[in-house]
Design a protein around this motif. Structure first.
Motif, mmCIF file in Angstrom:
data_model
loop_
_atom_site.group_PDB
_atom_site.id
_atom_site.type_symbol
_atom_site.label_atom_id
_atom_site.label_comp_id
_atom_site.label_asym_id
_atom_site.label_seq_id
_atom_site.Cartn_x
_atom_site.Cartn_y
_atom_site.Cartn_z
ATOM 1 N N CYS A 136 7.825 3.071 -6.528
ATOM 2 C CA CYS A 136 9.102 3.268 -7.216
ATOM 3 C C CYS A 136 10.071 3.960 -6.264
ATOM 4 O O CYS A 136 9.652 4.775 -5.437
ATOM 5 N N ALA A 171 4.287 -3.238 -7.144
ATOM 6 C CA ALA A 171 5.664 -2.875 -7.498
ATOM 7 C C ALA A 171 6.172 -3.882 -8.514
ATOM 8 O O ALA A 171 5.732 -5.041 -8.543
ATOM 9 N N ALA A 184 11.035 -4.084 -1.010
ATOM 10 C CA ALA A 184 9.633 -4.395 -1.289
ATOM 11 C C ALA A 184 9.062 -5.321 -0.219
ATOM 12 O O ALA A 184 7.950 -5.103 0.285
#
Length: 209
Positions: A136, A171, A184
């Motif tokens: 996160c 994620a 990501a």
């Protein structure tokens, strides 16, 4: 016969005992916090990262009260009570799971930049996601566009994988959040599925080694 002196001595003794216990609790909490910070302190070229504390609450609440923090979320800004509850949850990660999200600060200014790290949020997504540390990152608007999310997330990833000997991290990113999708992928996460999560289309990512 009622003895006032004996009663006063008993009260004084009980009070002294209570004060001694309170002092020991304070010492224990301070030592525990120092140990967590000593072990869970990460520094990058421009940032310093550590577990969040109650002293961070004003800056933390301000971040979560900003609507921009929830552009790609199913909910809106948080009130002070919700921010406090979330802060307690983040502290709980470190004490219960041995990993968590870091409070991130600019090294040169000391300003609170945001929170970045890994959590377990019991999302009930399914096998391959649930139980894996979930990446996160939230960066306050004044500090966006400087590459801080990427820098902090890379440091948090290395710390967490080493600490947990984790071979799979995950994620979940809103399908329209192109900047987070880019981060990501830069971190080595690969999309492997999609879900409708709380009303929005979420892309699921995983990183394995």
């Amino acid at each position: 016969m009622f003895d006032t002196d004996q009663m006063n001595e008993a009260v004084d003794g009980k009070l002294s005992q209570m004060l001694a216990h309170a002092a020991m609790r304070d010492i224990t909490k301070d030592v525990a916090k120092d140990l967590i910070f000593a072990e869970c302190f990460v520094e990058t070229e421009r940032l310093q990262m550590r577990p969040v504390t109650i002293e961070d609450l004003p800056a933390y609440s301000a971040m979560l009260a900003d609507p921009d923090a929830f552009t790609y979320s199913d909910r809106g800004p948080m009130g002070s009570d919700e921010a406090f509850t979330r802060l307690c949850r983040q502290v709980g990660h470190w004490t219960l799971l041995d990993y968590g999200l870091f409070a991130v600060f600019e090294k040169h200014s000391g300003h609170f930049v945001g929170e970045v790290g890994f959590g377990n949020f019991n999302r009930e997504i399914g096998a391959g996601f649930d139980g894996c540390p979930e990446a996160c990152w939230t960066i306050r608007k004044p500090f966006q566009g400087r590459g801080y999310a990427q820098e902090a997330a890379q440091a948090a990833l290395e710390f967490t994988e080493d600490r947990l000997i984790a071979t799979r991290t995950v994620a979940m990113v809103h399908h329209e959040n192109l900047s987070s999708i880019h981060i990501a992928r830069k971190l080595g996460f690969r999309a492997y599925d999609e879900r409708i999560y709380r009303g929005f289309r979420a892309i699921l990512f995983a990183r394995e080694y």
